[in-house]
Design a protein around this motif. Structure first.
Motif, short mmCIF file in Angstrom:
data_model
loop_
_atom_site.label_atom_id
_atom_site.label_comp_id
_atom_site.label_asym_id
_atom_site.label_seq_id
_atom_site.Cartn_x
_atom_site.Cartn_y
_atom_site.Cartn_z
N ARG A 75 0.84 -1.21 0.00
CA ARG A 75 0.00 0.00 0.00
C ARG A 75 0.87 1.26 0.00
O ARG A 75 1.90 1.29 0.65
N PRO A 76 0.40 2.29 -0.72
CA PRO A 76 1.13 3.57 -0.66
C PRO A 76 0.85 4.26 0.67
O PRO A 76 -0.27 4.73 0.91
N GLU A 87 1.82 7.08 2.02
CA GLU A 87 1.59 8.54 2.10
C GLU A 87 0.09 8.84 2.12
O GLU A 87 -0.38 9.70 2.85
N GLN A 88 -0.64 8.09 1.25
CA GLN A 88 -2.09 8.30 1.18
C GLN A 88 -2.74 8.09 2.53
O GLN A 88 -3.66 8.81 2.92
N TYR A 89 -2.24 7.09 3.27
CA TYR A 89 -2.85 6.79 4.57
C TYR A 89 -2.59 7.91 5.56
O TYR A 89 -3.47 8.30 6.31
N GLU A 90 -1.37 8.44 5.50
CA GLU A 90 -1.05 9.55 6.41
C GLU A 90 -1.91 10.75 6.10
O GLU A 90 -2.47 11.39 6.99
N ALA A 91 -2.04 11.00 4.80
CA ALA A 91 -2.86 12.15 4.38
C ALA A 91 -4.29 11.97 4.85
O ALA A 91 -4.92 12.90 5.38
N ALA A 92 -4.82 10.75 4.70
CA ALA A 92 -6.21 10.48 5.09
C ALA A 92 -6.37 10.68 6.60
O ALA A 92 -7.36 11.24 7.06
N ASP A 130 -6.53 14.21 7.49
CA ASP A 130 -7.84 14.75 7.15
C ASP A 130 -8.92 14.26 8.10
O ASP A 130 -10.09 14.59 7.93
N ILE A 145 -10.98 4.58 6.17
CA ILE A 145 -9.71 4.28 5.50
C ILE A 145 -9.77 2.89 4.86
O ILE A 145 -9.36 2.71 3.71
N LEU A 172 -9.67 3.32 1.02
CA LEU A 172 -8.28 3.19 0.57
C LEU A 172 -7.86 1.72 0.44
O LEU A 172 -7.39 1.28 -0.59
N HIS A 206 -7.49 -0.64 -3.09
CA HIS A 206 -6.13 -1.08 -3.40
C HIS A 206 -6.06 -2.61 -3.50
O HIS A 206 -5.34 -3.16 -4.32
#
Lengths: 313, 303
Positions: free
Chosen positions: A201-202, A204-209, A212, A219, A223, A227
């Motif tokens: 899994r990427p 960065e996307q999880y951190e960004a989510a 937010d 998530i 996400l 994926h």
């Protein structure tokens, strides 16, 4: 890769580039030819045999039968019910092991003490020789008198003070008995594939989510699941390919009795025991047609994974 | 759970996240710790449930038949090697010829697979031929044809050529069964070799054999090992072809196991010992290939 552009125009460079193309191709050819000879020729032979009325017990009565065998197969109750059995068995095993595999993969994706050991324990069912695993379920677990399942019921009864039932698992619920043994063997496979998916899994996307303010469920839903879609598809398709063809569990646990004969077992019986070569071949051809439909779908999925891989490189 | 208490496993970076997380949620310390232990607990539970049948079979195999056949199960019964002793030295059918047949068939076909698959994978990855994708998909599509659909002609062919009950026919069939998997796996491993590595060697004037053995070889060696182990496992496990195409001489270990199918309760310990003894090579190979197992089983599509 760009060699055969000027093939016809000038003979000498054309010839040399053709030679170069063949030199590139040469390492591939032995494998390609081997596969064609060993897998495609027998199938062509099956196709031919399926058109003949041929019972090995009456070798002199062999005659051309057109599509007669196919209508025999389609009107034979036992063979028709084996189609249903195959579908039910495959669908239930794949779905249940996929859901279980997803849950366990999510658990194993987190760090905890002894994770490596738990992972190894999880893989073990998949590494047992299939016949050995089936024998284990038949004798060591399902046996109504000495099996572990009924033994645990007795333990539980002693503990809680009731008279436990002692079901004969295989004769009372034959198809679920076969299915459970296969789910046990295939859940680890699904877990492994989905775990690989989770770990790619990427992040960065999880951190960004998280920043937010997304909660765990959001998530997972928006996400993680998207994926994992390809990995779920891949697991389902590879699982289906193998479980549609399953022979060992059915043969070992029930010998195809009690309405558990799937198509591979039914075909095996038709040709190995009944010696009905023509009918068995026709059934085999029908299985191939069914598999091709699944396979076209499967190849598309693998192809999309593959293209993703290629574009990354 | 593991983050604060155990630096035993190699997870030093795991020590950093908790302080960052704690103020973010602001929940009191203890309930949070209990909650975070639940997934670990569930994972252990799942692992144990899946492992329990095998563990039980191991225990049963070391019990005397009378203890194995008791209900409720005799957990603390004395252990004995009797079942294994009887399995390996049984008066009736010795397991050694089938085990040797399985070993011969699995090792030979694995070798043959590598011999055919390595050049093919090279032609499909490092210097890809035209239409390499089509070739890849042809290999894959053969895996999707049910084996049973070609079995009858193979049986007739073997019968008419005297190859029935011949281990080398199985070797050829196992090779065709594993070749597509090996091509896909090796292709994916070879594709990971950095092109710059090969180019650098070429600029240094290295010839093809040198490039293959000195540059590409070491990089893909673990991949080749994993591929071999997976091919070995699949060959060792195969039962249907062996059942139909072999008899007395070329009987393989899984076919030998099928003689235990009808044995009744009193042979529980021996069934367990036989199943485990025959699974042992595969278990060893599987644990050895653990890391690359997924990539192999998913034909290299998943890393």
């Amino acid at each position: 890769m760009t060699t055969p552009t000027a093939t016809a125009a000038t003979p000498s460079p054309g010839a040399s580039s053709r030679a170069k193309a063949w030199a590139l191709r040469a390492p591939l050819l032995p494998a390609l030819i081997f596969m064609i000879v060993v897998t495609q020729l027998p199938f062509v032979a099956t196709l031919v045999i399926s058109l003949f009325d041929w019972n090995a017990l009456y070798p002199d009565d062999r005659s051309f039968n057109g599509f007669g065998n196919f209508s025999t197969v389609l009107s034979d109750d036992a063979l028709r019910s084996s189609v249903v059995t195959t579908a039910v068995l495959t669908a239930s095993v794949v779905l249940i092991s996929l859901v279980l595999g997803l849950a366990i993969a999510l658990l194993l994706d987190r760090k905890f003490r002894g994770r490596g050991l738990v992972r190894t324990m999880m893989i073990t069912p998949f590494l047992l020789v299939p016949v050995a695993a089936a024998l284990m379920w038949k004798h060591v677990l399902y046996n109504p008198e000495y099996g572990l399942l009924n033994g645990m019921l007795v333990w539980l009864g002693d503990l809680l003070g009731f008279t436990p039932p002692q079901p004969d698992w295989i004769s009372e619920m034959p198809l679920p008995a076969v299915a459970v043994s296969l789910i046990w063997q295939w859940t680890p496979f699904m877990t492994l594939i989905l775990l690989a998916g989770l770990q790619s899994r990427p992040l960065e996307q999880y951190e960004a989510a998280r920043l937010d303010g997304a909660d765990n469920w959001q998530i997972f839903r928006h996400l993680t699941l998207p994926h994992l879609r390809r990995y779920l598809e891949l697991g389902a398709l590879l699982g289906s390919i193998y479980i549609v063809q399953n022979f060992d569990a059915v043969y070992t646990i029930t010998r195809g009795g009690l309405d558990t004969a799937n198509l591979p077992f039914a075909i095996y019986q038709e040709f190995y025991q009944a010696q009905e070569y023509g009918v068995a071949s026709a059934a085999g051809v029908l299985v191939v047609i069914g598999s091709l439909i699944i396979a076209m779908f499967a190849l598309r999925v693998v192809s999309s994974l593959f293209r993703e891989e290629g574009s990354r490189a | 759970m593991s983050t604060t208490t155990t630096p035993t496993t190699a997870t030093p970076p795991a020590k950093t996240p908790p302080p960052a997380r704690k103020p973010a949620t602001g929940t009191p310390r203890r309930p949070r710790r209990v909650l975070s232990a639940i997934p670990a607990f569930l994972a252990w539970f799942a692992g144990l449930v899946f492992f329990l049948p095998v563990a039980w079979m191991v225990l049963t195999s070391f019990h005397a038949e009378s203890d194995a056949a008791s209900n409720p199960p005799a957990l603390t019964a004395p252990l004995t090697l009797d079942s294994y002793r009887e399995f390996f030295s049984s008066d009736g059918a010795s397991p050694w010829p089938p085990l040797i047949n399985s070993l011969t068939a699995s090792l030979s076909s694995t070798l043959l697979v590598l011999l055919l698959a390595l050049p093919a994978a090279y032609a499909l990855s490092i210097r890809p031929v035209k239409g390499w994708r089509d070739a890849m998909f042809f290999f894959l599509s053969t895996k999707m044809l049910p084996a049973i659909a070609g079995l009858l002609p193979l049986y007739l062919f073997a019968k008419n050529t005297g190859l029935l009950d011949n281990i080398w026919l199985l070797v050829l069939l196992y090779t065709s069964m594993n070749l597509p998997i090996a091509v896909w796996m090796l292709q994916s491993f070879l594709a990971e070799v950095p092109p710059s590595l090969i180019e650098a060697a070429q600029i240094d004037g290295a010839k093809l054999p040198v490039i293959l053995f000195r540059v590409v070889g070491p990089v893909v060696a673990p991949g080749i090992a994993a591929t071999s182990l997976i091919c070995f496992i699949f060959s060792w496990n195969e039962m249907l072809f062996a059942k139909v195409l072999t008899g007395v001489m070329a009987e393989t270990a899984p076919v030998f196991l099928t003689s235990f199918i009808t044995s009744q309760g009193l042979f529980l310990a021996q069934v367990s010992a036989a199943s485990l003894a025959i699974s042992l090579p595969v278990l060893a190979a599987g644990f050895a290939a653990q890391d690359k197992l997924v990539q192999g089983l998913s034909l290299g599509a998943v890393k």
